[in-house]
Structure formats: structure tokens, C-alpha cells
Design a protein around this motif. Structure first.
Motif, PDB file in Angstrom:
ATOM      1  N   ASP A 157      76.544 -40.500 -52.229  1.00 23.60           N
ATOM      2  CA  ASP A 157      76.713 -41.937 -51.993  1.00 23.60           C
ATOM      3  C   ASP A 157      77.556 -42.621 -53.058  1.00 23.60           C
ATOM      4  N   GLY A 158      78.038 -41.855 -54.037  1.00 19.66           N
ATOM      5  CA  GLY A 158      78.867 -42.440 -55.085  1.00 19.66           C
ATOM      6  C   GLY A 158      78.070 -43.078 -56.204  1.00 19.66           C
ATOM      7  N   ILE A 159      76.808 -42.674 -56.330  1.00 20.19           N
ATOM      8  CA  ILE A 159      75.958 -43.184 -57.400  1.00 20.19           C
ATOM      9  C   ILE A 159      76.035 -42.213 -58.582  1.00 20.19           C
ATOM     10  N   ILE A 160      76.290 -42.748 -59.761  1.00 22.42           N
ATOM     11  CA  ILE A 160      76.445 -41.923 -60.958  1.00 22.42           C
ATOM     12  C   ILE A 160      75.098 -41.305 -61.335  1.00 22.42           C
ATOM     13  N   ARG A 161      75.093 -39.968 -61.493  1.00 24.99           N
ATOM     14  CA  ARG A 161      73.878 -39.227 -61.836  1.00 24.99           C
ATOM     15  C   ARG A 161      73.989 -38.495 -63.173  1.00 24.99           C
ATOM     16  N   LEU A 162      75.220 -38.293 -63.666  1.00 24.42           N
ATOM     17  CA  LEU A 162      75.427 -37.658 -64.963  1.00 24.42           C
ATOM     18  C   LEU A 162      76.583 -38.383 -65.650  1.00 24.42           C
ATOM     19  N   TRP A 163      76.393 -38.687 -66.925  1.00 22.03           N
ATOM     20  CA  TRP A 163      77.353 -39.479 -67.704  1.00 22.03           C
ATOM     21  C   TRP A 163      77.213 -39.022 -69.149  1.00 22.03           C
ATOM     22  N   ASN A 164      78.210 -38.343 -69.697  1.00 23.29           N
ATOM     23  CA  ASN A 164      78.059 -37.802 -71.045  1.00 23.29           C
ATOM     24  C   ASN A 164      78.576 -38.774 -72.116  1.00 23.29           C
ATOM     25  N   ARG A 165      78.450 -38.364 -73.380  1.00 20.27           N
ATOM     26  CA  ARG A 165      78.861 -39.224 -74.506  1.00 20.27           C
ATOM     27  C   ARG A 165      80.335 -39.578 -74.460  1.00 20.27           C
ATOM     28  N   ALA A 166      81.169 -38.622 -74.048  1.00 20.65           N
ATOM     29  CA  ALA A 166      82.601 -38.919 -73.966  1.00 20.65           C
ATOM     30  C   ALA A 166      82.873 -39.996 -72.917  1.00 20.65           C
ATOM     31  N   ALA A 167      82.096 -40.014 -71.833  1.00 20.25           N
ATOM     32  CA  ALA A 167      82.240 -41.085 -70.831  1.00 20.25           C
ATOM     33  C   ALA A 167      81.885 -42.434 -71.455  1.00 20.25           C
ATOM     34  N   GLU A 168      80.848 -42.435 -72.298  1.00 21.80           N
ATOM     35  CA  GLU A 168      80.490 -43.664 -73.016  1.00 21.80           C
ATOM     36  C   GLU A 168      81.666 -44.136 -73.861  1.00 21.80           C
ATOM     37  N   GLY A 169      82.300 -43.196 -74.573  1.00 24.05           N
ATOM     38  CA  GLY A 169      83.418 -43.544 -75.439  1.00 24.05           C
ATOM     39  C   GLY A 169      84.621 -44.071 -74.680  1.00 24.05           C
ATOM     40  N   ILE A 170      84.898 -43.506 -73.524  1.00 23.27           N
ATOM     41  CA  ILE A 170      86.059 -43.937 -72.735  1.00 23.27           C
ATOM     42  C   ILE A 170      85.806 -45.261 -72.037  1.00 23.27           C
ATOM     43  N   PHE A 171      84.673 -45.379 -71.386  1.00 20.85           N
ATOM     44  CA  PHE A 171      84.430 -46.533 -70.516  1.00 20.85           C
ATOM     45  C   PHE A 171      83.573 -47.631 -71.142  1.00 20.85           C
ATOM     46  N   GLY A 172      82.857 -47.326 -72.216  1.00 18.44           N
ATOM     47  CA  GLY A 172      82.070 -48.344 -72.904  1.00 18.44           C
ATOM     48  C   GLY A 172      80.650 -48.529 -72.411  1.00 18.44           C
ATOM     49  N   TYR A 173      80.285 -47.886 -71.336  1.00 26.63           N
ATOM     50  CA  TYR A 173      78.918 -47.988 -70.814  1.00 26.63           C
ATOM     51  C   TYR A 173      78.071 -46.864 -71.399  1.00 26.63           C
ATOM     52  N   THR A 174      76.865 -47.180 -71.819  1.00 27.48           N
ATOM     53  CA  THR A 174      75.949 -46.142 -72.256  1.00 27.48           C
ATOM     54  C   THR A 174      75.481 -45.351 -71.043  1.00 27.48           C
ATOM     55  N   GLU A 175      74.876 -44.212 -71.308  1.00 23.08           N
ATOM     56  CA  GLU A 175      74.315 -43.403 -70.224  1.00 23.08           C
ATOM     57  C   GLU A 175      73.287 -44.226 -69.438  1.00 23.08           C
ATOM     58  N   GLU A 176      72.465 -44.973 -70.141  1.00 23.52           N
ATOM     59  CA  GLU A 176      71.432 -45.782 -69.486  1.00 23.52           C
ATOM     60  C   GLU A 176      72.050 -46.861 -68.586  1.00 23.52           C
ATOM     61  N   GLU A 177      73.178 -47.425 -68.995  1.00 21.15           N
ATOM     62  CA  GLU A 177      73.844 -48.450 -68.183  1.00 21.15           C
ATOM     63  C   GLU A 177      74.529 -47.852 -66.960  1.00 21.15           C
ATOM     64  N   ALA A 178      75.057 -46.637 -67.091  1.00 22.90           N
ATOM     65  CA  ALA A 178      75.865 -46.042 -66.018  1.00 22.90           C
ATOM     66  C   ALA A 178      75.038 -45.316 -64.963  1.00 22.90           C
ATOM     67  N   ILE A 179      74.017 -44.587 -65.395  1.00 24.48           N
ATOM     68  CA  ILE A 179      73.219 -43.797 -64.446  1.00 24.48           C
ATOM     69  C   ILE A 179      72.571 -44.736 -63.426  1.00 24.48           C
ATOM     70  N   GLY A 180      72.723 -44.383 -62.153  1.00 25.85           N
ATOM     71  CA  GLY A 180      72.151 -45.193 -61.075  1.00 25.85           C
ATOM     72  C   GLY A 180      73.100 -46.260 -60.546  1.00 25.85           C
ATOM     73  N   GLN A 181      74.264 -46.401 -61.183  1.00 27.42           N
ATOM     74  CA  GLN A 181      75.251 -47.389 -60.740  1.00 27.42           C
ATOM     75  C   GLN A 181      76.297 -46.729 -59.844  1.00 27.42           C
ATOM     76  N   SER A 182      76.956 -47.533 -59.052  1.00 25.64           N
ATOM     77  CA  SER A 182      78.054 -47.069 -58.213  1.00 25.64           C
ATOM     78  C   SER A 182      79.266 -46.737 -59.082  1.00 25.64           C
ATOM     79  N   LEU A 183      80.095 -45.831 -58.605  1.00 28.23           N
ATOM     80  CA  LEU A 183      81.348 -45.532 -59.289  1.00 28.23           C
ATOM     81  C   LEU A 183      82.261 -46.752 -59.377  1.00 28.23           C
TER      82      LEU A 183
END
Length: 150
Positions: free
Chosen positions: A30-56
Motif C-alpha cells: 500500500d506504499g506505507i513505510i515499514r523500514l527506514w534506516n539511519r541513512a534515510a534519516e540523514g537524507i530526508f530528515g525524518y527519524t525512523e519513528e516519524e517515517a514508519i507507518g507513513q505513506s511514501l
């Protein structure tokens, strides 16, 4: 070396995903983020807690959302992505609204029965390179137009 037990493998896999310098993002069908690593945090600025469960949509610029979701839906239905192992360059957006340029490879993860679980993307921020290349293209166009000064 002794073989890894499944729980050891899971821990090892998670450590690898966290250690790599590129973002690793997995989204479900469904396009819901289920895995988000530290490098994703560094690139996009969202923490894992902010990104997991959100739409792409979190990282997709509004102008690109319609074509993105059209292709996404088709890939989930057909079980095929046209991008393979070649990096795809697209714009993205960060938490603070900054547009960046990213390159990513994408593969569809499947369960034991072959059903698509969702895509996993390995993402790299290439904004600095994109800016340099744009400046070079502009300079070349200027020089080809016969100009002698910038």
C-alpha cells in the motif's frame, strides 16, 4: 565459522541495513513505510519513528505523486518493476521541504509463495552532483552560443 541461526541472521541483517551509507527503505504493497534506516534519516530528515507507518508521499514531491502511484500500483499488481538494477534519478523532498535529487535502485520483495510484499529501495542523495552537472550544462550552452564572458 559456524552457521548463523535465524535469530542471529535477523540481527546481522538489521546491523547491515543500519551500517550502510545509503538509505534503505521498504514499503508495503500500500506504499506505507515499514523500514527506514539511519541513512534515510540523514537524507530526508525524518527519524525512523516519524517515517514508519507513513505513506511514501512523505518524500515524494507533490508533482510526482500521480505518476509514482500509477507505476507503483501497476508494479504491485503485475509483480514486475521496469527499473531493475539500473539506478533511477528522481527528485525528492525532505522534512524541511527542500527539494533534493536522489538515485535509487529498487527490487520487489516476495514472501515464500512468491507474492509481492512491497518494494525495497536503496537510495543515495546526489543533489551536489546534480547541481554541478547543471552548472556545467549551462556553461557549455553559454560557450556554444558564442559568448565570451559569463
Amino acid at each position: 565459522m559456524k552457521p548463523y541461526r535465524d535469530d542471529d541472521r535477523n540481527t546481522l541483517c538489521r546491523r547491515i541495513v543500519e551500517a550502510v551509507g545509503d538509505a534503505v527503505i521498504f514499503a508495503d504493497r500500500d506504499g506505507i513505510i515499514r523500514l527506514w534506516n539511519r541513512a534515510a534519516e540523514g537524507i530526508f530528515g525524518y527519524t525512523e519513528e516519524e517515517a514508519i507507518g507513513q505513506s511514501l508521499d512523505l518524500i515524494i514531491p507533490e508533482r510526482q505523486r500521480e505518476p509514482h502511484w500509477k507505476g507503483y500500483g501497476k508494479a504491485m499488481l503485475d509483480g514486475v518493476t521496469k527499473y531493475g538494477s539500473e539506478p533511477l534519478a528522481v527528485p525528492a523532498v525532505t522534512k524541511d521541504g527542500e527539494r533534493i535529487s536522489i538515485e535509487f535502485t529498487i527490487n520487489l520483495l516476495r514472501d515464500g509463495d512468491g507474492k509481492v510484499l512491497g518494494p525495497v529501495a536503496v537510495v543515495r542523495d546526489v543533489t551536489a552532483r546534480w547541481v554541478r552537472e547543471k552548472e556545467l550544462r549551462q556553461r557549455l550552452a553559454f560557450l556554444e552560443a558564442g559568448q565570451t564572458t559569463l
